[in-house]
Design a protein around this motif. Structure first.
Motif, PDB file in Angstrom:
ATOM      1  N   ARG A 141       0.830  -1.206   0.000  1.00 53.01           N
ATOM      2  CA  ARG A 141       0.000   0.000   0.000  1.00 53.01           C
ATOM      3  C   ARG A 141       0.859   1.250   0.000  1.00 53.01           C
ATOM      4  NH1 ARG A 141      -4.975  -0.196   4.185  1.00 53.01           N
ATOM      5  NH2 ARG A 141      -5.454   1.687   3.009  1.00 53.01           N
ATOM      6  N   THR A 153      -4.292   7.247  -5.738  1.00 54.58           N
ATOM      7  CA  THR A 153      -3.048   6.625  -6.181  1.00 54.58           C
ATOM      8  C   THR A 153      -2.994   6.429  -7.695  1.00 54.58           C
ATOM      9  OG1 THR A 153      -3.933   4.380  -5.879  1.00 54.58           O
ATOM     10  CG2 THR A 153      -2.845   5.410  -3.981  1.00 54.58           C
ATOM     11  N   SER A 209       2.177  -4.131   3.247  1.00 56.85           N
ATOM     12  CA  SER A 209       1.084  -3.592   4.051  1.00 56.85           C
ATOM     13  C   SER A 209       1.212  -3.915   5.537  1.00 56.85           C
ATOM     14  CB  SER A 209      -0.253  -4.108   3.517  1.00 56.85           C
ATOM     15  OG  SER A 209      -0.286  -5.529   3.540  1.00 56.85           O
ATOM     16  N   PHE A 227      -2.426   5.599   5.651  1.00 52.50           N
ATOM     17  CA  PHE A 227      -2.553   4.864   4.404  1.00 52.50           C
ATOM     18  C   PHE A 227      -3.199   5.745   3.342  1.00 52.50           C
ATOM     19  CE2 PHE A 227      -2.576   0.691   6.845  1.00 52.50           C
ATOM     20  CZ  PHE A 227      -1.415   0.212   6.248  1.00 52.50           C
ATOM     21  N   ARG A 230      -6.336   1.823  -1.344  1.00 51.77           N
ATOM     22  CA  ARG A 230      -6.450   0.445  -0.909  1.00 51.77           C
ATOM     23  C   ARG A 230      -5.199  -0.353  -1.268  1.00 51.77           C
ATOM     24  NH1 ARG A 230      -9.637   0.320   2.955  1.00 51.77           N
ATOM     25  NH2 ARG A 230      -9.876  -1.934   2.691  1.00 51.77           N
ATOM     26  N   GLY A 231      -5.168  -1.617  -0.862  1.00 51.20           N
ATOM     27  CA  GLY A 231      -3.989  -2.439  -1.081  1.00 51.20           C
ATOM     28  C   GLY A 231      -3.895  -3.006  -2.482  1.00 51.20           C
ATOM     29  N   TYR A 232      -2.676  -3.259  -2.909  1.00 47.85           N
ATOM     30  CA  TYR A 232      -2.400  -3.930  -4.176  1.00 47.85           C
ATOM     31  C   TYR A 232      -2.042  -5.375  -3.837  1.00 47.85           C
ATOM     32  CZ  TYR A 232      -2.203   0.666  -6.387  1.00 47.85           C
ATOM     33  OH  TYR A 232      -2.515   1.919  -6.856  1.00 47.85           O
ATOM     34  N   TYR A 283      -5.301  -3.849   4.665  1.00 47.87           N
ATOM     35  CA  TYR A 283      -5.782  -4.025   3.312  1.00 47.87           C
ATOM     36  C   TYR A 283      -6.480  -2.800   2.744  1.00 47.87           C
ATOM     37  CZ  TYR A 283      -4.803  -8.724   4.805  1.00 47.87           C
ATOM     38  OH  TYR A 283      -4.192  -9.827   5.314  1.00 47.87           O
TER      39      TYR A 283
END
Length: 283
Positions: A141, A153, A209, A227, A230-232, A283
């Motif tokens: 992230r 992002t 993350s 953050f 969202r997460g990759y 996440y």
């Protein structure tokens, strides 16, 4: 043949030290834990009758995944999760501590039945070992300083921005490939990367993350940052999956372990165990 085990030297311990996080008192903030497993409806009753004991090899010092409490007893996310699996299976389980280098050898020598690993099946490992479906994944992230004008992002938004990343990592390769118009700033260590963001030497950083989660929640971040987006994860080449690994021939054991992990997910027990040891959702 060596597998990439959970107990990669210092990964989690170093993360907690850099974060300054007192992991003994970490608690989730109520964010939803993603369910990574597609629950199988296969009948495993025949396999259950064949599995009467399971010997797990785990490291003894990788908090919050595995560590010893003040009484010297093994505890942490992994022992409690696997203990829940054993309860669901009504099966006797043993936890045997092994160093990272000795785990694969113990599995090969039939000293243990399963190990926890970040390894992914490939042509070599698939010929010798069997893998359960993953029960946890580490994403990557972005993070920015609080009050940053960066709101998303997208490549357009991050064009021209200074993006910090640890050198020679999957995250660095990902940024070079997907953010060619950003200015990548590579750092040799995790601590240098985090200091660069805290001191505004970069506009954002991109990191594992779980590492980021512990730092953001810890004292060393000085509540500077948050953050971004969202997460990759799956499909990006930078997600790492945590699975149980057995010998190739132990198909009944893998079916039973997957069944137990499925039961923990559907009952909500997985989320409850997760919430005891992690400060927030990565996440």
């Amino acid at each position: 043949m060596m597998l990439k085990h959970l107990c990669r030297p210092g990964l989690v311990v170093a993360s907690l030290l850099v974060a300054g996080l007192p992991w003994q008192v970490a608690h989730a903030t109520g964010e939803q834990v993603p369910q990574f497993r597609q629950v199988s409806k296969a009948d495993v009753s025949a396999s259950l009758r064949k599995v009467r004991r399971i010997r797990f090899a785990i490291t003894g010092d990788q908090p919050p995944f595995v560590y010893r409490n003040e009484a010297g007893e093994l505890t942490g996310f992994i022992p409690l999760l696997l203990g829940g699996v054993c309860t669901e299976l009504k099966t006797r389980c043993e936890f045997l501590t092994r160093s990272g280098d000795a785990m694969t050898a113990a599995l090969d020598a039939n000293e243990v039945d399963a190990v926890v690993s970040f390894a992914s099946p490939d042509a070599k490992t698939a010929a010798t070992y069997g893998f359960t479906r993953p029960f946890l994944r580490s994403f990557s992230r972005f993070a920015t300083r609080r009050g940053s004008p960066i709101e998303d992002t997208s490549r357009r938004t991050l064009a021209g921005k200074r993006l910090g990343v640890r050198a020679n990592t999957r995250q660095a390769q990902f940024l070079a490939r997907h953010y060619p118009r950003s200015a990548l700033v590579e750092f040799a260590t995790q601590a240098e990367l985090y200091d660069a963001l805290r001191l505004a030497r970069v506009d954002a950083i991109f990191e594992d993350s779980f590492r980021l989660m512990f730092w953001l929640q810890g004292r060393n971040s000085q509540d500077c940052c948050q953050f971004l987006g969202r997460g990759y994860g799956v499909g990006t080449g930078i997600s790492q999956a945590l699975s149980l690994v057995t010998r190739k021939q132990d198909g009944d054991l893998r079916k039973v372990l997957d069944y137990g992990l499925d039961r923990l997910q559907t009952s909500g027990q997985f989320a409850r165990v997760y919430g005891r040891f992690f400060p927030s959702s990565p996440y």
